[in-house]
Enzyme design. Structure first.
Site, short mmCIF file in Angstrom:
data_model
loop_
_atom_site.label_atom_id
_atom_site.label_comp_id
_atom_site.label_asym_id
_atom_site.label_seq_id
_atom_site.Cartn_x
_atom_site.Cartn_y
_atom_site.Cartn_z
N GLY A 1 16.19 4.74 15.80
CA GLY A 1 16.59 5.91 16.04
C GLY A 1 17.64 6.63 15.00
O GLY A 1 18.00 7.93 15.17
N GLU B 1 15.13 -1.84 15.75
CA GLU B 1 13.94 -1.26 15.29
C GLU B 1 14.15 0.00 14.42
O GLU B 1 13.55 1.08 14.85
CB GLU B 1 12.95 -1.03 16.53
N GLY C 1 13.14 2.79 11.78
CA GLY C 1 11.96 3.20 11.10
C GLY C 1 12.26 4.22 10.05
O GLY C 1 12.06 4.09 8.81
N ARG C 2 12.63 5.32 10.67
CA ARG C 2 12.85 6.45 9.54
C ARG C 2 13.94 6.08 8.63
O ARG C 2 13.93 6.60 7.52
CB ARG C 2 13.47 7.61 10.53
N ARG D 1 6.26 17.90 10.21
CA ARG D 1 7.27 17.64 10.63
C ARG D 1 7.96 19.38 10.66
O ARG D 1 8.49 19.82 11.66
CB ARG D 1 8.40 16.96 9.93
N CYS E 1 -4.61 28.44 8.44
CA CYS E 1 -4.70 29.64 9.05
C CYS E 1 -3.82 29.76 10.25
O CYS E 1 -4.19 29.96 11.36
CB CYS E 1 -5.96 29.73 9.45
N TYR F 1 7.12 9.69 9.08
CA TYR F 1 6.45 10.50 10.05
C TYR F 1 5.89 11.50 9.15
O TYR F 1 5.89 12.76 9.54
CB TYR F 1 7.51 11.25 10.80
C1 LIG Z 1 9.99 5.54 17.28
C2 LIG Z 1 10.71 4.40 17.79
C3 LIG Z 1 11.43 3.49 16.97
C4 LIG Z 1 11.57 4.20 15.46
O1 LIG Z 1 12.56 5.15 15.50
P1 LIG Z 1 13.13 5.62 14.18
O2 LIG Z 1 13.83 7.00 14.54
O3 LIG Z 1 12.17 5.87 13.15
O4 LIG Z 1 14.21 4.78 13.60
C5 LIG Z 1 11.86 2.54 17.36
N1 LIG Z 1 11.63 1.95 18.69
C6 LIG Z 1 10.76 2.60 19.38
C7 LIG Z 1 10.60 1.98 20.67
C8 LIG Z 1 10.26 3.74 18.96
O5 LIG Z 1 9.69 4.50 19.99
#
Ligand SMILES: *Cc1c(COP(=O)(O)O)cnc(C)c1O
Length: 421
Positions: free
Chosen positions: A239, A273, A275-276, A312, A344, A373
């Site tokens: 997150g 965890e 991601g972004r 997005r 459209c 994303y």
């Molecule tokens: C989406 C998600 C992430 C990654 O979130 P980011 O904002 O991309 O870091 C990690 N853990 C869980 C459970 C998620 O659903």
């Protein structure tokens, strides 16, 4: 920091000119920089190097197997949210012992696949899921390593659609009920309780909600331990937000400091965890200008990428920087334009009132911070084939997903016999 910079007046990904890639693959295309992915991963992992932690890249941010492969070689684990992502992570070379499975709607088949693969941990999000997993595991004669995902009742102060830690959100088990669920889980033969999981949302740029959620998680861990439940692992989710424009965003180091102070000396194995923060600024979407159109009150730049390629802006009103691939000479007068796609729908707009230099058909634009994303959320709306993805490393580049063709799409569709006469 990323590796998309101008060289001799042309925007490059590392050492490769985007014009060269465009000539070879056509537009639009996604382009990822391996050096940027690696750098982001290392900065994040280094911030946790002094504690017992596993960084499990959240595959859903960018699940191309080449991107996962880059991270696998650096020793990353993976956080997956479907059987499909589990297969991607394994295919890309992430060891099962470093994979965690999250998500509120795992099917029995997906749970079975996770047990067969022998992954590190399954994050259970509801009591019925716990019962199903217990059954699936008992039928196989194994014990599932489980963390219960709690909902800490914290507002992550992010876009509503990606806040996941509020009491009214669908995720996790309300933290005040967690104790009861842990006690039930302890009695189940197919379940081996290993820890607690929490994830409050995405694109979180204020560290305070993380601190509150993690303090709550620590307190729950202490409470459960006092009852003889061996909490050995805390999965703190992802997150951490990134800058999309000029706004500040906390660094992984600052985030890690909050984690360490909130968790204290619990002596747990941590799972992170991200991601972004790994993939977001490591990718761009390159698109060509089709037309410049003077509207009644505005000037529109119509490009060949659209909301189906990058959702997005339409989905979250997200801001993305837009750069010309040919460097704009100093003192060029910029005018405010709306950058729009061909779909459209009025929502198919990448930018509104954005100052850009004069543009003409054929000019290339780079939509920045599109590595997370982006491609993963694309669709084929308006029968627009999925666009290619390109990975750059130094002076090399490779097509890591081909452009789909309309024929590929039509070959999956069938006209039933009763319409053929
Ligand atoms: C989406 C998600 C992430 C990654 O979130 P980011 O904002 O991309 O870091 C990690 N853990 C869980 C459970 C998620 O659903």
């Amino acid at each position: 920091m990323d590796h998309f910079v101008y060289r001799d007046g042309r925007l490059c990904a590392e050492d490769v000119s985007l014009i060269r890639i465009a000539e070879e693959t056509g537009t639009p295309f996604y382009c990822y920089s391996q050096a940027t992915i690696e750098r982001h991963y290392r900065v994040f992992a280094d911030a946790f190097a002094d504690v017992d932690a596993t960084v499990c890249y959240a595959v859903k941010a960018n699940s191309n197997i080449a991107v996962i492969g880059v991270l696998a070689r650096l020793g990353a684990g993976a956080d997956v949210v479907s059987g499909g992502e589990l297969k991607r992570a394994l295919t890309a070379g992430i060891p099962a012992s470093r994979i965690v499975f999250s998500g509120i709607g795992k099917t029995g088949e997906e749970l079975a696949a996770a047990l067969d693969a022998g992954i590190l941990q399954i994050n259970v999000e509801s009591e019925p899921e716990l019962e199903l997993l217990g059954q699936v595991a008992a039928d196989k004669g194994v014990s599932a390593p489980v963390a219960i995902r709690i909902n800490p009742g914290i507002d992550a102060l992010t876009h509503d659609k990606i806040a996941t830690g509020k009491a009214e959100n669908k995720f996790g088990i309300e933290w005040t009920r967690a104790h009861r669920v842990y006690c039930r889980a302890m009695t189940m033969p197919g379940i081996d309780i290993v820890g607690i999981a929490v994830h409050i949302g995405s694109q979180v740029t204020d560290l305070e909600p993380f601190r509150e959620a993690y303090v709550r998680t620590r307190d729950l861990a202490a409470l459960l331990r006092a009852d003889g439940i061996a909490i050995r692992r805390l999965d703190l989710g992802g997150g951490l937000g990134i800058p999309y424009g000029d706004e500040p965003a906390p660094s992984p180091g600052e985030y890690a400091a909050v984690v360490k102070s909130a968790i204290g000396d619990l002596d747990c194995h941590l799972i992170l965890e991200p991601g972004r923060v790994i993939a977001g600024n490591a990718g761009i979407l390159v698109t060509s200008v089709l037309y410049v159109k003077e509207g009644a009150t505005r000037r529109f730049v119509v490009v060949d990428a659209a909301m189906n390629d990058l959702m997005r802006p339409a989905l979250y009103n997200a801001f993305h920087g837009i750069a010309t691939v040919m460097e704009t000479p100093a003192k060029t007068e910029c005018k405010e334009v709306d950058v729009v796609g061909p779909i459209c729908e009025t929502g198919d707009t990448f930018a509104t009132g954005r100052p850009l230099p004069p543009l003409k058909a054929g000019d290339l634009l780079a939509i920045r911070a599109a590595g997370a994303y982006g491609a993963v959320m694309s669709s084929v709306y308006n029968t627009r084939p999925l666009v290619p993805e390109v990975l750059v490393r130094g002076g090399d580049f490779a097509l890591v997903r081909e452009r789909l063709s309309v024929d590929d799409m039509l070959s999956r569709e069938v006209i039933p016999n009763w319409l053929k006469t």
